[in-house]
Design an enzyme around this catalytic site. Structure first.
Site, PDB file in Angstrom:
ATOM      1  N   ARG A  16      32.163  73.840  76.735  1.00  0.00           N
ATOM      2  CA  ARG A  16      33.344  73.901  77.592  1.00  0.00           C
ATOM      3  C   ARG A  16      33.001  73.975  79.080  1.00  0.00           C
ATOM      4  O   ARG A  16      33.865  73.806  79.927  1.00  0.00           O
ATOM      5  CB  ARG A  16      34.231  75.093  77.179  1.00  0.00           C
ATOM      6  CG  ARG A  16      34.996  74.823  75.891  1.00  0.00           C
ATOM      7  CD  ARG A  16      35.556  76.097  75.295  1.00  0.00           C
ATOM      8  NE  ARG A  16      34.519  76.887  74.636  1.00  0.00           N
ATOM      9  CZ  ARG A  16      34.734  78.047  74.025  1.00  0.00           C
ATOM     10  NH1 ARG A  16      35.946  78.575  74.019  1.00  0.00           N
ATOM     11  NH2 ARG A  16      33.744  78.691  73.429  1.00  0.00           N
ATOM     12  N   GLU A 156      37.794  86.923  62.353  1.00  0.00           N
ATOM     13  CA  GLU A 156      37.857  85.958  63.454  1.00  0.00           C
ATOM     14  C   GLU A 156      39.280  85.434  63.588  1.00  0.00           C
ATOM     15  O   GLU A 156      40.000  85.275  62.590  1.00  0.00           O
ATOM     16  CB  GLU A 156      36.873  84.806  63.199  1.00  0.00           C
ATOM     17  CG  GLU A 156      35.417  85.197  63.395  1.00  0.00           C
ATOM     18  CD  GLU A 156      35.154  85.858  64.735  1.00  0.00           C
ATOM     19  OE1 GLU A 156      35.342  85.196  65.779  1.00  0.00           O
ATOM     20  OE2 GLU A 156      34.782  87.047  64.765  1.00  0.00           O
TER      21      GLU A 156
HETATM   22  C1  UD1 Z   1      32.447  85.926  69.183  1.00  0.00           C
HETATM   23  C2  UD1 Z   1      32.734  86.849  68.008  1.00  0.00           C
HETATM   24  C3  UD1 Z   1      34.160  87.387  68.134  1.00  0.00           C
HETATM   25  C4  UD1 Z   1      34.297  88.128  69.455  1.00  0.00           C
HETATM   26  C5  UD1 Z   1      33.889  87.232  70.613  1.00  0.00           C
HETATM   27  C6  UD1 Z   1      33.805  88.037  71.881  1.00  0.00           C
HETATM   28  C7  UD1 Z   1      31.476  86.051  66.074  1.00  0.00           C
HETATM   29  C8  UD1 Z   1      31.517  85.275  64.814  1.00  0.00           C
HETATM   30  N1  UD1 Z   1      32.607  86.107  66.785  1.00  0.00           N
HETATM   31  O1  UD1 Z   1      33.312  84.804  69.118  1.00  0.00           O
HETATM   32  O2  UD1 Z   1      34.452  88.287  67.067  1.00  0.00           O
HETATM   33  O3  UD1 Z   1      35.633  88.583  69.607  1.00  0.00           O
HETATM   34  O4  UD1 Z   1      32.598  86.650  70.393  1.00  0.00           O
HETATM   35  O5  UD1 Z   1      33.521  87.235  72.997  1.00  0.00           O
HETATM   36  O6  UD1 Z   1      30.429  86.635  66.382  1.00  0.00           O
HETATM   37  N2  UD1 Z   1      25.549  81.770  69.687  1.00  0.00           N
HETATM   38  C9  UD1 Z   1      24.279  81.374  69.373  1.00  0.00           C
HETATM   39  N3  UD1 Z   1      24.063  80.616  68.269  1.00  0.00           N
HETATM   40  C10 UD1 Z   1      25.092  80.255  67.435  1.00  0.00           C
HETATM   41  C11 UD1 Z   1      26.391  80.669  67.769  1.00  0.00           C
HETATM   42  C12 UD1 Z   1      26.592  81.425  68.894  1.00  0.00           C
HETATM   43  O7  UD1 Z   1      23.316  81.694  70.096  1.00  0.00           O
HETATM   44  O8  UD1 Z   1      24.804  79.568  66.455  1.00  0.00           O
HETATM   45  C13 UD1 Z   1      25.751  82.607  70.868  1.00  0.00           C
HETATM   46  C14 UD1 Z   1      26.533  81.905  71.964  1.00  0.00           C
HETATM   47  O9  UD1 Z   1      25.655  81.317  72.903  1.00  0.00           O
HETATM   48  C15 UD1 Z   1      27.293  83.050  72.615  1.00  0.00           C
HETATM   49  C16 UD1 Z   1      27.485  84.045  71.484  1.00  0.00           C
HETATM   50  O10 UD1 Z   1      26.541  83.718  70.510  1.00  0.00           O
HETATM   51  O11 UD1 Z   1      26.533  83.673  73.634  1.00  0.00           O
HETATM   52  C17 UD1 Z   1      28.909  84.045  70.939  1.00  0.00           C
HETATM   53  O12 UD1 Z   1      29.209  82.778  70.377  1.00  0.00           O
HETATM   54  P1  UD1 Z   1      30.625  82.124  70.589  1.00  0.00           P
HETATM   55  O13 UD1 Z   1      30.638  80.861  69.815  1.00  0.00           O
HETATM   56  O14 UD1 Z   1      30.972  82.084  72.007  1.00  0.00           O
HETATM   57  O15 UD1 Z   1      31.541  83.189  69.789  1.00  0.00           O
HETATM   58  P2  UD1 Z   1      33.094  83.434  69.998  1.00  0.00           P
HETATM   59  O16 UD1 Z   1      33.856  82.381  69.304  1.00  0.00           O
HETATM   60  O17 UD1 Z   1      33.365  83.673  71.416  1.00  0.00           O
HETATM   61 CA    CA Z   2      32.182  83.361  73.615  1.00  0.00          CA
END
Ligand code: UD1
Ligand code: CA
Length: 451
Positions: A16, A156
């Site tokens: 994004r 979620e």
């Molecule tokens: C996540 C949480 C959600 C919370 C929110 C707060 C989960 C499943 N959900 O959602 O409950 O309310 O954050 O902001 O944890 N990342 C990786 N590898 C991956 C996926 C993600 O490194 O395979 C990292 C991303 O870079 C990021 C973080 O994990 O820094 C969170 O991932 P993101 O996809 O932004 O989660 P949200 O949908 O925001």
């Molecule tokens: Ca996030």
């Protein structure tokens, strides 16, 4: 003393942001987001830091190594969810440790206080502790599902029922896990959800099902402000600047119009510093007591000693060392130069790769010619030297103490202490010339009489 490990997740693609640059390298207060997170974790006194990055994130790896050389870096090969990301650090998760903290790389304002809160819960027996918050709009966040006062699951947004969506208490994204059970719980997490991802948040339900203690602690929502797009990046910058302005004033600086002054993460201001409107501080600036920065100045990588007067419209670039009580005036650019105490460079000058002695006076329009297209050379100006206006000092060159340079000179050879040097054509004067000239020209212009 309980031992601790922080796992910072930074493997997200940051789609994004629509950027060629990885999300966590976008800056707030001129420090990459990941740098803010590392700093909070270091301040919290965490023993080991592990950062999970994506497969081709060399720039992220370099940024981490630069700031936290002891941190270990782990690559998540495929983006399969937050639990999978934590498991990329399996090597360090295997080592015995009391507290494990999982923190997202895109929440730059995470505070050491929030981290301490989660560690408290772990110390008091929780297997999983979640940093919760109550944002104005809970849309998009995981909801904290509580029953009889205890946390039983996190749902979620996209998997939540209508009733669950009405819950205002949500997952801020920081989690504490007891080291004794963490790896076992993480390995149990599956991916049967709307996105087919391995969700870290499932750790809560698994721990609860095993009869382990789970807890949520409320932390201020500003501590877990998450950045997914450029509008949120700008909002984070705004919040950062607001806080820094308040801190600067609290510590004894006067900001005449705070909203127009922009700080970097490391700007250091002494007491009774006055900052006029529209001033920008880049990284690496330290300013001593009683300095005045006048309007529209741009300052980066500069040290300014007590009582100096800078601007208006001054530009101090990296390596500018300004001595006490020195004056740097309008449209003056200083780079890699030490300006002695009480020296004056008041108007329209470029001084680079130079030293200027105490109380020297550098006239308007003086230029140090420091670059020949290949190499940079130095200009050394002695104490109390006087450089006449519109002079070019062609480096390498030394001007001795108390020397005088006549205005408009191009100085390319050293000038001895106390000498006068000038380099310009002789002035010629012809008395009565104007009258003779006018008469001659008028005669030429008069039309010739016919017949
Ligand atoms: C996540 C949480 C959600 C919370 C929110 C707060 C989960 C499943 N959900 O959602 O409950 O309310 O954050 O902001 O944890 N990342 C990786 N590898 C991956 C996926 C993600 O490194 O395979 C990292 C991303 O870079 C990021 C973080 O994990 O820094 C969170 O991932 P993101 O996809 O932004 O989660 P949200 O949908 O925001
Ligand atoms: Ca996030």
């Amino acid at each position: 003393m309980r031992t601790s490990l922080a796992v910072i997740l930074a493997a997200g693609e940051g789609k994004r942001m629509r950027s060629a640059k990885p999300k966590v390298l976008h800056e707030i207060g001129r420090l990459p987001m990941i740098g803010h997170v590392l700093r909070a974790v270091e301040t919290a006194g965490i023993d080991h830091i592990a950062v999970v990055v994506g497969p081709a994130d060399e720039a992220v790896t370099n940024a981490i190594a630069g700031q936290a050389p002891k941190a270990s870096i782990h690559v998540q090969r495929e983006r399969r969810g937050t639990a999978d990301a934590v498991l990329a650090a399996r090597d360090v998760l295997r080592r015995p440790v009391d507290d494990i903290l999982v923190i997202f790389g895109d929440t730059p304002f995470i505070s050491s206080a929030a981290i301490a809160c989660l560690r408290d819960k772990l110390a008091n027996g929780a297997a999983v502790a979640v940093g919760g918050m109550r944002p104005e709009n809970p849309h998009g966040y995981g909801r904290l599902i509580e029953r009889n006062g205890s946390l039983i699951a996190i749902r979620e947004d996209r998997d939540a029922s209508e009733a669950e969506r009405s819950i205002g208490f949500v997952n801020g994204g920081v989690m504490g896990l007891s080291g004794a059970v963490a790896l076992d719980i993480l390995d149990t997490i599956g991916n049967s959800n709307d996105q087919g991802e391995f969700y870290l948040t499932d750790a809560v339900r698994i721990a609860h099902d095993r009869g382990l203690e789970t807890a949520a602690v409320e932390i201020p929502s500003r501590d877990v402000f998450g950045i997914n797009d450029r509008a949120q990046l700008a909002e984070a910058e705004r919040q950062f600047q607001t806080r820094r302005r308040t801190e600067a004033m609290r510590d004894g600086a006067t900001l005449i119009d705070p909203e127009t002054v922009f700080f970097s993460h490391d700007t250091a201001l002494g007491r009774d510093v006055v900052v006029e409107p529209n001033v920008v501080f880049g990284p690496g600036v330290a300013i001593a007591d009683g300095v005045t920065i006048r309007a529209f100045s741009h300052i980066e990588g500069a040290h300014i000693e007590a009582g100096a007067l800078i601007g208006p419209f001054a530009r101090l670039r990296p390596g500018a060392e300004i001595g006490g009580e020195a004056h740097i005036g309008n449209f003056v650019e200083i780079k890699q130069a030490a300006i002695g105490p009480g020296a004056k460079i008041n108007h329209l000058s470029y001084v680079g790769d130079a030293t200027v002695g105490a109380k020297a006076n550098i006239g308007a329009g003086t230029i140090t010619c420091n670059y020949d297209g290949f190499l940079k050379s130095r200009t050394e100006i002695g104490e109390r030297a006087f450089i006449g206006s519109n002079s070019s000092l062609v480096a390498p060159v030394r001007i001795g103490d108390d020397a005088y340079i006549g205005s408009g000179s191009v100085i390319s050879r050293d000038v001895a202490a106390g000498a006068l040097a000038l380099e310009r054509g002789q002035q010629v004067e012809k008395p009565g010339w104007v009258e003779r000239f006018r008469t001659r020209m008028a005669a030429r212009k008069r039309p010739a009489r016919l017949g």
